[in-house]
Motif scaffolding. Structure first.
Motif, PDB file in Angstrom:
ATOM      1  N   ILE A   1      -4.377  10.495  15.675  1.00  0.00           N
ATOM      2  CA  ILE A   1      -3.533  11.722  15.060  1.00  0.00           C
ATOM      3  C   ILE A   1      -2.385  11.909  15.960  1.00  0.00           C
ATOM      4  O   ILE A   1      -1.277  11.966  15.522  1.00  0.00           O
TER       5      ILE A   1
ATOM      6  N   LYS B   1      -2.149  17.672  12.392  1.00  0.00           N
ATOM      7  CA  LYS B   1      -3.661  18.323  11.991  1.00  0.00           C
ATOM      8  C   LYS B   1      -3.610  18.836  10.713  1.00  0.00           C
ATOM      9  O   LYS B   1      -4.451  18.693  10.102  1.00  0.00           O
TER      10      LYS B   1
ATOM     11  N   ILE C   1      -4.714   8.912  -3.988  1.00  0.00           N
ATOM     12  CA  ILE C   1      -3.796   9.020  -2.950  1.00  0.00           C
ATOM     13  C   ILE C   1      -2.265   8.857  -3.076  1.00  0.00           C
ATOM     14  O   ILE C   1      -1.567   9.524  -2.488  1.00  0.00           O
TER      15      ILE C   1
ATOM     16  N   ARG D   1       0.931  -1.181  -0.065  1.00  0.00           N
ATOM     17  CA  ARG D   1      -0.077  -0.162   0.119  1.00  0.00           C
ATOM     18  C   ARG D   1       0.938   1.118   0.029  1.00  0.00           C
ATOM     19  O   ARG D   1       0.480   2.305  -0.480  1.00  0.00           O
TER      20      ARG D   1
ATOM     21  N   LEU E   1      -7.472  15.462  -1.659  1.00  0.00           N
ATOM     22  CA  LEU E   1      -7.863  14.161  -1.817  1.00  0.00           C
ATOM     23  C   LEU E   1      -9.499  14.252  -2.494  1.00  0.00           C
ATOM     24  O   LEU E   1      -9.822  13.666  -3.383  1.00  0.00           O
ATOM     25  N   LYS E   2     -10.254  14.926  -1.737  1.00  0.00           N
ATOM     26  CA  LYS E   2     -11.466  15.391  -2.063  1.00  0.00           C
ATOM     27  C   LYS E   2     -11.878  16.047  -3.367  1.00  0.00           C
ATOM     28  O   LYS E   2     -12.404  15.554  -4.159  1.00  0.00           O
TER      29      LYS E   2
ATOM     30  N   LEU F   1      -2.967  16.821   7.827  1.00  0.00           N
ATOM     31  CA  LEU F   1      -4.099  15.707   7.507  1.00  0.00           C
ATOM     32  C   LEU F   1      -5.177  16.358   6.980  1.00  0.00           C
ATOM     33  O   LEU F   1      -5.791  15.719   6.090  1.00  0.00           O
ATOM     34  N   HIS F   2      -5.507  17.658   7.219  1.00  0.00           N
ATOM     35  CA  HIS F   2      -6.749  18.340   6.780  1.00  0.00           C
ATOM     36  C   HIS F   2      -6.497  18.634   5.209  1.00  0.00           C
ATOM     37  O   HIS F   2      -7.361  18.295   4.415  1.00  0.00           O
TER      38      HIS F   2
ATOM     39  N   ARG G   1      -6.731  15.719   3.352  1.00  0.00           N
ATOM     40  CA  ARG G   1      -8.057  15.198   3.046  1.00  0.00           C
ATOM     41  C   ARG G   1      -8.927  16.147   1.846  1.00  0.00           C
ATOM     42  O   ARG G   1      -9.647  15.607   1.045  1.00  0.00           O
ATOM     43  N   GLN G   2      -8.430  17.564   2.158  1.00  0.00           N
ATOM     44  CA  GLN G   2      -9.102  18.396   1.104  1.00  0.00           C
ATOM     45  C   GLN G   2      -8.498  18.186  -0.203  1.00  0.00           C
ATOM     46  O   GLN G   2      -9.286  18.258  -1.330  1.00  0.00           O
TER      47      GLN G   2
ATOM     48  N   ARG H   1      -3.746   7.780   9.462  1.00  0.00           N
ATOM     49  CA  ARG H   1      -4.732   8.263  10.215  1.00  0.00           C
ATOM     50  C   ARG H   1      -5.902   7.683   9.809  1.00  0.00           C
ATOM     51  O   ARG H   1      -6.800   6.943  10.314  1.00  0.00           O
ATOM     52  N   ASP H   2      -6.125   7.817   8.147  1.00  0.00           N
ATOM     53  CA  ASP H   2      -7.362   7.289   7.576  1.00  0.00           C
ATOM     54  C   ASP H   2      -7.364   5.934   7.098  1.00  0.00           C
ATOM     55  O   ASP H   2      -8.155   4.834   7.535  1.00  0.00           O
ATOM     56  N   ILE H   3      -6.200   5.213   6.960  1.00  0.00           N
ATOM     57  CA  ILE H   3      -6.218   4.092   6.390  1.00  0.00           C
ATOM     58  C   ILE H   3      -5.685   2.888   7.369  1.00  0.00           C
ATOM     59  O   ILE H   3      -6.427   1.992   7.783  1.00  0.00           O
TER      60      ILE H   3
END
Ligand SMILES: [Zn+2]
Lengths: 102, 201
Positions: free
Chosen positions: B163, B178, B142, B42, B188-189, B181-182, B185-186, B156-158
């Motif tokens: 955190i 943090k 990703i 991964r 990736l979104k 991570l934020h 995610r933004q 964190r997510d996988i």
């Protein structure tokens, strides 16, 4: 943008800035992680949710954010639950040989 | 196997490992390598690099056997060591084909409003992931994140670490973790936006 839409947005901007306890979109955005982690206190949480109710783009943005996190969390869930594919015997032999060679 | 049984079988295996029993080492490698290899893949993508990583992880674990305190199961402990080895391998490998994160972050107009869509699809993550093509898209997205963002998202997510734990593994402050991570995610979104647009599927 049509004059009507500009006027609507300006009015909304005024309302958002002057309504007590109303967050701007940028402030809302800065609270997203903490809200998602459940780290906000109740008054911040309420302000966050109030903005979300009034602001469709932030509502959509937050829904997509949550889904993005969930996609990551679930991406390998199936693979983790299943029996992993066997490894090449050479790998096992090589690891054990490397240990003995130490 | 129940937790208690696992703990018990770990203990007897651990005793044999510490006594230098060759058969115990073979048992450990044979049972754990398959799962660890899939974890390493991964992070590293190609099989050869993942195999090197698993080998490195086992050797590191063998060296650290005396320090294993039994607070987690052997397999959790090995998992952690493997992730660490994978992160190190990525660091050594250096720059990859990464996107620039800035253009993937949200933008606000001059009135301070978020510039974005006002509609989205209703499909939940599970439904979306039922499609193999979507799984590939998510993995690929990703993989294109800059390493400093991808790693924290992976942990964190996988991996499901807290955190705080993820920050420690990456030697970041919790605040920095943090922020990263934020942003991860933004970004990736944004990369996955086609999945969320009505009528795109
Ligand atoms: Zn907003």
């Amino acid at each position: 943008m049509s004059p009507w839409r500009v006027l609507k947005r300006r009015t909304k901007a005024l309302m958002m800035r002057h309504a007590p306890g109303m967050l701007t979109c940028a402030q809302f955005e800065s609270f997203v992680l903490a809200y998602h982690e459940g780290e906000l206190d109740s008054s911040a949480r309420e302000a966050f949710e109030r903005h979300m109710r009034m602001c469709p783009p932030c509502q959509v943005s937050f829904a997509d954010y949550c889904r993005t996190v969930a996609l990551g969390q679930r991406l390998f869930a199936e693979q983790d639950a299943a029996e992993p594919a066997p490894v090449d015997d050479r790998l096992v032999a090589s690891i054990l040989a490397a240990r003995r060679a130490r | 196997m129940t937790e208690a049984l696992q703990q018990h079988s770990d203990e007897s295996l651990l005793d044999r490992l510490r006594a230098g029993d060759d058969a115990a080492f073979a048992e450990l490698v044979e049972t754990q390598a398959p799962r660890l290899l899939s974890v390493a893949k991964r992070y590293l993508g190609d099989v050869a690099a993942a195999e090197d990583c698993v080998q490195e992880a086992f050797l590191a674990a063998f060296r650290a056997l005396d320090r294993f305190e039994g607070r987690s199961t052997l397999s959790t402990w090995l998992h952690r060591i493997t992730v660490n080895a994978a992160l190190q391998a990525l660091r050594r490998k250096g720059a990859r084909d990464e996107v620039d994160i800035e253009p993937l972050l949200p933008t606000f107009d001059s009135d301070g409003f978020l510039e974005g869509r006002t509609q989205t699809t209703a499909a939940d993550a599970e439904t979306l992931l039922a499609d193999d093509d979507v799984r590939r898209q998510v993995r690929a997205a990703i993989d294109t994140l800059p390493l400093g963002y991808r790693n924290i998202l992976m942990l964190r997510d996988i991996e499901g670490l807290s955190i705080k734990e993820a920050a420690e593994m990456l030697e970041l402050t919790e605040t920095n973790a943090k922020v990263r991570l934020h942003r991860a995610r933004q970004a990736l979104k944004k990369l996955l936006e086609p999945l969320f647009v009505e009528g795109a599927l």
